[in-house]
Design a protein around this motif. Structure first.
Motif, PDB file in Angstrom:
ATOM      1  N   GLU A 155     -80.666  48.691  26.888  1.00  0.00           N
ATOM      2  CA  GLU A 155     -80.829  48.111  28.225  1.00  0.00           C
ATOM      3  C   GLU A 155     -81.358  46.689  28.167  1.00  0.00           C
ATOM      4  O   GLU A 155     -80.939  45.822  28.934  1.00  0.00           O
ATOM      5  CB  GLU A 155     -81.788  48.981  29.048  1.00  0.00           C
ATOM      6  N   TYR A 156     -82.267  46.430  27.231  1.00  0.00           N
ATOM      7  CA  TYR A 156     -82.893  45.104  27.171  1.00  0.00           C
ATOM      8  C   TYR A 156     -82.170  44.147  26.238  1.00  0.00           C
ATOM      9  O   TYR A 156     -82.687  43.077  25.913  1.00  0.00           O
ATOM     10  CB  TYR A 156     -84.368  45.235  26.776  1.00  0.00           C
ATOM     11  N   VAL A 292     -87.689  41.726  31.971  1.00  0.00           N
ATOM     12  CA  VAL A 292     -87.992  41.452  30.564  1.00  0.00           C
ATOM     13  C   VAL A 292     -89.312  42.113  30.195  1.00  0.00           C
ATOM     14  O   VAL A 292     -90.162  42.378  31.046  1.00  0.00           O
ATOM     15  CB  VAL A 292     -88.038  39.939  30.265  1.00  0.00           C
ATOM     16  N   THR A 293     -89.494  42.354  28.913  1.00  0.00           N
ATOM     17  CA  THR A 293     -90.711  43.024  28.442  1.00  0.00           C
ATOM     18  C   THR A 293     -91.911  42.088  28.545  1.00  0.00           C
ATOM     19  O   THR A 293     -91.774  40.861  28.628  1.00  0.00           O
ATOM     20  CB  THR A 293     -90.544  43.462  26.981  1.00  0.00           C
ATOM     21  N   ARG A 534     -80.235  47.814  33.617  1.00  0.00           N
ATOM     22  CA  ARG A 534     -79.077  47.977  32.732  1.00  0.00           C
ATOM     23  C   ARG A 534     -77.993  48.819  33.395  1.00  0.00           C
ATOM     24  O   ARG A 534     -76.795  48.500  33.329  1.00  0.00           O
ATOM     25  CB  ARG A 534     -79.514  48.630  31.423  1.00  0.00           C
TER      26      ARG A 534
END
Length: 743
Positions: A155-156, A292-293, A534
């Motif tokens: 997904e990221y 985003v993380t 996502r």
């Protein structure tokens, strides 16, 4: 949020930029304190703008050196700065920008500093860390936990996670992740916590531009090359290639060694845009948004400040990143309402982008097919330049638009797609083309009513009806997020089997469409139906690839998506946005209808847009069908000017909220009786009155509205006015300068 009268007590920015050890410095912290605090400069000294760690009681907190200390107390009691952080200092232009935004929005400056430092671990020293990325292949033995881990990594898009971050995001134990490393399914790497981004090559050739595109791109390149402030409205019809034009401005900015920022209104747009940027410049830019993380957020923040990120693609808060040499700000879909921050610090990212550019001599590009009236008026007044792209790129042409008068349709009460629209959909299916049915209403039905007693199911914590989400089998409050199972019996009279939905949402529309077109593949695009960004991006990609016959969507589908095989747009309720008393209702309806209609016919095939309406003679509907944009703006501007409302006047919304309705109303009435400071600047006060949504999360809400002439010093008057009242701890007062909504 209280107004920022305390900002006046902050030490003015010093002309001295370096303070030797022991010198008294003023440090602004992110804590909710009404002033800067004096500290002694540490060993080695510190400079203005340095990010520092300082003691506050028993804690160590983040702060920024704002200037020379004020003193006026026993200096032997002054504590020293604990540490100067190894990050780029805040530039003078950024500090001036934050002060200006604080003064304009009546926000405490400490809250502005919090907004400008929203990245984790800034006080941690530089170090190495183990990070985890997607490897190759699949695990030898698949489990539900392992699948969740790989889904998160996919997904990221290849971003790195710390062990804890990946475990928390996937909802697994660290041992699950560690077990995938020896198999090569996950890579474990030792890396510096924050690395520069890949270099973007501005000399790499872009796509071939049409004549009008090249003319607009040349004008933007000249503007960027001047390295002086300017704002340009890039108005282009949907599908005219505005993105490729402003990417040429980005190329010019990068060629000068300056940084570029592109703001997008919707996270779902980032995937396609990132691909276009990578194709144009050979590397991916930095991303800054909720998708985003936290590890990546810290990296972006530090690399932007150190010059290790040439370009940032972000949401509205990216405007507050610590750019070292910002040369270009693009606000894509500048008319979009999501650019207005509606909680915390209340600001318009579009307007603040223009303000920030004035401090760093940057170019602003406001791109839209349907600009805001504010931008149109600024062009008319000569404040902004305007560039027009009047035709679509390549062979594509604008869709034909027609109104479907529902007054002449014999539609059952439980149907929402007219026979005329259904015939048009059937024709598209036969041609192998796609149709989009647009309804700007999430869920199954906006109201659930009991036909036995008339009770409407409402939220227990808000003054709002709960929306049935049949796909989720739950009722949802769209104000506070509260959910509950759909009951079998009426909560009021306990009678079973008499609860009925009233009105359509996209889920109910999907139910009807599936019944009427049983052989068609139907996709529903609504933000609440996707568990992750996502999944939403994957659904959009499938539609763009033609893997759907009928798309049903909310306003999410109106934002810049390109579906090449989509040739029909059907608007289910074109009158929906015209209801209510919002002064921008006509403008927003015009923008939304024109934007969603623009999804049709973006390739070689001609498109058609059909608007179902009970008011085909309404001036806004007529302007939409005729495509008379200039005529619409002139008429709308004339009405606003006559009423003295934005953009020809100024407004401020005041919201009082608290658990006790009588107490909140008493405070509102007390403010109304003490309106002298407002009257001194010629402002009018309306209210207090219950807000349209009078209770949210158990707190009662009272609204007041201030209206003044455009040149009135409204912020100073508002500060003096609300400063007359001392609020109880349970009551909150929020001031919204230039409100975009009145709920």
């Amino acid at each position: 949020m209280a107004p920022c009268a305390q900002n006046a007590y902050l030490t003015p920015m010093s002309q001295t930029h370096f303070f030797p050890e022991g010198t008294l410095v003023a440090v602004l912290t992110c804590e909710p304190i009404d002033r800067s605090l004096d500290y002694k400069a540490p060993v080695g000294g510190c400079e203005v703008g340095a990010f520092v760690e300082v003691p506050l009681g028993p804690r160590k907190v983040l702060g920024c050196v704002w200037g020379a200390g004020r003193g006026g107390f026993d200096l032997s009691k002054a504590r020293a700065v604990s540490n100067v952080l190894d990050v780029a200092p805040m530039r003078d232009e950024m500090r001036s920008f934050l002060e200006k935004v604080a003064d304009y929005t009546l926000t405490p400056l400490a809250a502005m500093l919090r907004l400008a430092t929203r990245a984790p671990g800034l006080m941690n020293p530089p170090s190495m860390q183990k990070v985890y990325r997607r490897g190759e292949g699949q695990p030898k033995r698949e489990t539900e936990a392992r699948t969740r881990v790989l889904d998160v990594l996919d997904e990221y898009g290849g971003l790195a996670f710390t062990l804890k971050e990946l475990a928390d995001t996937a909802g697994v134990t660290p041992s699950v992740i560690k077990g995938l490393v020896p198999q090569g399914v996950i890579f474990e790497e030792d890396t510096p916590r924050d690395l520069p981004y890949g270099r973007l090559d501005p000399a790499q050739a872009g796509k071939e531009l049409s004549g009008p595109q090249e003319g607009a791109a040349k004008a933007l390149r000249i503007s960027v090359a001047s390295q002086s402030y300017s704002t340009t409205l890039l108005k282009g019809v949907t599908g005219s290639g505005k993105t490729e034009v402003y990417l040429e401005a980005v190329a010019e900015c990068l060629a000068q060694g300056r940084q570029a920022l592109v703001l997008l209104p919707e996270i779902a747009l980032t995937a396609e845009f990132l691909t276009r940027v990578e194709e144009r410049f050979g590397a991916k830019p930095a991303e800054w948004h909720s998708g985003v993380t936290m590890t990546e957020r810290r990296r972006v923040w530090k690399m932007v400040g150190a010059g290790g990120a040439q370009m940032v693609i972000g949401a509205r808060s990216a405007l507050y990143l610590p750019f070292q040499n910002l040369g270009l700000i693009v606000v894509d879909e500048e008319h979009d309402q999501s650019y207005k921050q509606e909680d915390g610090v209340l600001y318009s990212a579009r307007d603040m982008a223009v303000l920030r550019a004035t401090f760093c001599s940057a170019t602003v590009v406001l791109a839209s097919a349907t600009p805001s009236l504010e931008s149109w008026v600024n062009v008319e007044a000569g404040k902004y330049t305007r560039l027009d792209l009047e035709s679509r790129f390549g062979p594509a042409v604008m869709p034909d638009m027609h109104a479907l008068d529902l007054r002449s349709e014999k539609m059952p009460a439980t149907r929402f797609v007219s026979d005329a629209l259904a015939r048009a959909v059937t024709k598209r299916i036969g041609l192998g083309e796609q149709s989009l049915l647009f309804l700007n209403r999430r869920g199954y039905a906006p109201v659930t009513i009991c036909r036995a007693c008339g009770h409407q199911i409402a939220c227990d914590h808000c003054d709002a009806r709960m929306v049935e989400h049949r796909f989720l089998k739950r009722l949802v409050c769209h104000q506070c997020g509260e959910t509950k199972p759909m009951p079998e019996a009426c909560p009021s009279c306990q009678v079973e089997g008499r609860l009925a939905p009233v009105g359509p949402g996209v889920e109910r529309l999907a139910e009807e469409v599936t019944e009427r077109f049983p052989d068609a593949k139907v996709s529903v695009l609504s933000s609440d139906l996707f568990g992750s960004a996502r999944a939403l991006k994957a659904a959009i990609r499938e539609i763009a690839e033609g893997d759907t016959d009928i798309v049903i969507g909310t306003q999410l589908v109106a934002k810049g998506h390109n579906f090449p095989n989509l040739t029909l747009v059907g608007v289910i309720d074109a009158d929906l946005g015209l209801q209510g008393s919002d002064l921008r209702a006509a403008e927003r309806t015009f923008q939304l209808m024109r934007q969603v209609a623009g999804r049709a016919g973006r390739s070689e095939k001609k498109g058609v847009a059909l608007l179902q309406t009970y008011q085909p003679e309404h001036p806004v509907i007529r302007a939409i069908i005729a495509g008379d944009e200039e005529g619409f703006w002139r008429a709308e501007a004339a009405e606003r000017k006559m009423a003295g409302v934005p953009p020809y006047g100024r407004m401020a919304g005041i919201i009082l909220s608290g658990p006790d309705l009588a107490q909140v109303m008493d405070i509102g009435n007390a403010l109304a009786r003490r309106a002298g400071p407002l009257q001194q600047v010629g402002a009018q006060l309306f209210g207090p009155a219950p807000a349209p949504i009078a209770r949210v999360r158990g707190r009662h809400r009272i609204r007041l509205l201030v209206k003044a002439e455009k040149t009135a010093p409204i912020q100073r008057a508002l500060s003096a006015w609300v400063g007359q009242i001392k609020l109880p701890g349970s009551v909150r007062l929020q001031i919204d300068i230039d409100p975009q909504s009145f709920w």
